[in-house]
Each structure stands twice: as structure tokens, then as C-alpha cells.
Design a protein around this motif. Structure first.
Motif, short mmCIF file in Angstrom:
data_model
loop_
_atom_site.label_atom_id
_atom_site.label_comp_id
_atom_site.label_asym_id
_atom_site.label_seq_id
_atom_site.Cartn_x
_atom_site.Cartn_y
_atom_site.Cartn_z
N LEU A 15 38.99 45.60 45.83
CA LEU A 15 39.44 44.89 44.65
C LEU A 15 40.95 44.66 44.70
O LEU A 15 41.42 43.55 44.42
CB LEU A 15 39.07 45.68 43.38
N LEU A 18 41.75 41.91 47.30
CA LEU A 18 41.38 40.57 46.85
C LEU A 18 42.33 40.06 45.78
O LEU A 18 42.70 38.88 45.77
CB LEU A 18 39.95 40.57 46.33
N GLN A 19 42.73 40.94 44.87
CA GLN A 19 43.69 40.53 43.84
C GLN A 19 45.01 40.09 44.47
O GLN A 19 45.62 39.10 44.05
CB GLN A 19 43.93 41.69 42.87
N SER A 24 43.76 37.36 40.55
CA SER A 24 42.85 38.15 39.73
C SER A 24 41.67 37.36 39.17
O SER A 24 40.72 37.96 38.65
CB SER A 24 43.62 38.80 38.57
N THR A 29 37.21 38.04 43.63
CA THR A 29 37.83 39.16 42.90
C THR A 29 36.98 39.57 41.71
O THR A 29 36.72 40.76 41.49
CB THR A 29 39.24 38.78 42.43
#
Length: 311
Positions: A15, A18-19, A24, A29
Motif C-alpha cells: 500500500l 503504490l501510494q 492515493s 492503491t
């Protein structure tokens, strides 16, 4: 499969990556966020779910809109966590907004709309608004008919809770029995959903005054939760208190204490000394200590419960 994976570090790292790479509000995400929150929810780590989703809610809503499917999925998990963490009017209000958005965005037979309405029924039951909760659950039961699934079993479980609360005891016991048997057939005895159904069935029998019949069910749930989650987990603590209550009614307060006392020590560590279930279990411990004649200890435990409230 009933296997509990408590180390979610890989999902948290994914997470974060990916952010950083995609932002976001990217699909990847948000999907990872949903998967991580679902895993936490499956472990009954509701505070973790709420801490993960609540700060992100405004950003998700601004980026994709509150009626986007991913936004609705995340909000359903957030509201479920809110019910466990706070309950009360805030939980009902949030669930009502969730359902209103889902009804505008989704077709009538969409599973996400079904589960959103189910969350609202849970909120109403938690708030003590049993008639309103049943008014949602009963049409949902008619909607799924004879479906054999975990969602049908969970629905029967909540129906049983509502029926029992309003005095429809025979209907409550029948719904709970159906939930237990259905879950057992679908996923086996050691699955968390089965343990929930077994525990609730035993509690239903206890509320009807049949403690002898309740004992094997509440004991099975307690032992199963302790194997899955260990002492001090929310489910372990609640099921331990349920078993202890039955043993106490059967005139076995010493065994009740043997069940309860290790759970309290672990709950203080895992849930915190001021968690509602830690406090409730300490109150029960004080009652048991009084029953076995350990009066000074009973007073000390009672005073330890009362002290934080008087600060």
C-alpha cells in the motif's frame, strides 16, 4: 479456510509503495487499501480498520466520489469498524448515508447494496433499535430465499439477535440453529464464522435458561477462538465470559474464574485496561470472587474498575 494470518506487513508495504508511485486515489492503491482493510476486519481488528480508513475517507471521496463502487466498498468497511469502536448514533447515521448512496448508485440486486443494508441493520441492532433492524433484515431474508452461503448464515445470526431482543424467543432459537448448521456445513467447525455461530447459539440457549444444553456450545466456541486468536483477543474474551456465565449458572464459579482470569491479563495487554470488554470482564470477575468468598479480592477488582471512571 479458517487460517488466521496476523502478519499483514506485506500488504502494508505494498500500500505504501503504490501510494508513493501512483497516488492515493489510483485504482491499484484503492484496491490494495480495500484488501488490507478486509484482512484487518477478518481478524476483528476494528480499531485498525478505522485508523486505516477514516483519515483517508475525505481524499477518496474527493478523488472518485462517494458513490463510486470502490468508495462504497471502503465506506462499508469503515462503518462496520465504526460500529465496533463507537457504536451508538454515529454508527447509525453513517450506515444510513452508506445505504442512501448505495441505493442511488447500484442496481437492486447488487451484492454490495445487500451488504450495505445488512450493515445498517447491524447498526440499528447495536443501538437497541431492534424493530427497525428487523424491518431491514426480514426483507433481506426473503430476497435471498433458500440460499446456502455465509452471508445467509450471518443474516440468520442477526435475525436471531433481533428476535431474541424483542421476545420472539422460539424464532430466535430457530434462526440461530439454522445459522450454526449452515455455517458448519459450508466451512467446518474451526472457521471463525462457525465459531461465531456456535457461540451465539450457546448464548441463545443460556438466555432461554437451558444452561446444560448451552455448555458444550459455549465451551467449543471458547476453545476454538483461543486456538485461532489466542487469549486476550476480543472474540476470545467475549467467548470466555459467555462460558464463565454458563458455568456460574451451573454452580461452578471456581472453574469460571479459571477461565476468566487468564483472559483478563491478556486483554489488558492486547485490548487495553479501559477497553469496554476488559472492563465488563473485570466486573464479572469481581462477581465470581464474591461468590467463592474471596471478598477482599472482589473489592479490589471492583475498585480498580471504578477508579478510572472517577478521575
Amino acid at each position: 479456510a479458517g487460517v488466521v494470518v496476523s502478519d499483514l506487513g506485506a500488504g502494508e508495504r505494498r500500500l505504501g509503495a503504490l501510494q508513493a508511485q501512483l497516488g492515493s486515489s489510483s485504482h491499484a492503491t484503492l484496491q490494495t487499501l480495500f484488501e488490507l482493510a478486509s484482512a484487518l476486519s477478518g481478524l476483528d481488528r476494528h480499531r485498525g480498520v478505522f485508523a486505516l480508513l477514516d483519515p483517508r475517507r475525505p481524499g477518496v471521496r474527493d478523488a472518485i466520489g462517494e458513490r463510486h463502487r470502490q468508495a462504497l466498498q471502503l465506506e462499508r468497511l469503515r462503518v462496520r469498524a465504526l460500529l465496533a469502536v463507537r457504536g451508538g448514533p454515529a454508527g447509525v447515521a453513517a450506515a444510513e448515508v452508506l445505504v442512501a448512496n448505495a441505493e442511488r448508485a447500484l442496481p437492486p440486486d447488487d451484492p454490495l447494496l445487500f451488504s450495505s443494508r445488512f450493515v445498517l441493520s447491524q447498526a440499528l441492532l447495536t443501538a437497541g433499535r431492534y424493530v427497525e433492524g428487523l424491518a431491514i433484515l426480514e426483507p433481506l431474508e426473503r430476497q435471498i430465499g433458500n440460499e446456502q452461503s455465509l452471508r445467509a448464515a450471518a443474516l440468520l445470526d442477526r435475525l436471531a439477535s433481533g428476535y431474541t431482543a424483542v421476545g420472539r424467543l422460539s424464532e430466535g432459537l430457530l434462526a440461530q440453529q439454522k445459522s450454526y448448521l449452515m455455517t458448519m456445513a459450508l466451512v467446518g467447525a474451526d472457521h471463525p464464522d462457525t465459531l461465531r455461530a456456535i457461540n451465539n447459539y450457546g448464548n441463545n440457549l443460556r438466555q432461554l435458561g437451558d444452561n446444560d444444553a448451552a455448555l458444550p456450545f459455549v465451551r467449543q466456541a471458547y476453545e476454538g477462538y483461543n486456538r485461532l486468536y489466542g487469549p486476550g483477543h476480543l472474540a476470545s474474551v467475549i467467548s470466555a465470559r459467555g462460558l464463565s456465565l454458563v458455568l456460574g449458572e451451573l454452580g461452578q464459579p471456581k472453574e469460571s474464574l479459571q477461565i476468566i482470569e487468564p483472559q483478563i491479563s491478556a486483554a489488558v495487554e492486547r485490548l487495553g485496561p479501559e477497553h469496554r470488554q476488559t472492563i465488563n470482564t473485570k466486573v464479572h470477575q469481581a462477581e465470581l470472587l464474591d461468590l467463592v468468598g474471596r471478598y477482599a479480592e472482589s473489592i479490589a477488582v471492583s475498585e480498580s474498575v471504578l477508579a478510572p471512571a472517577t478521575k
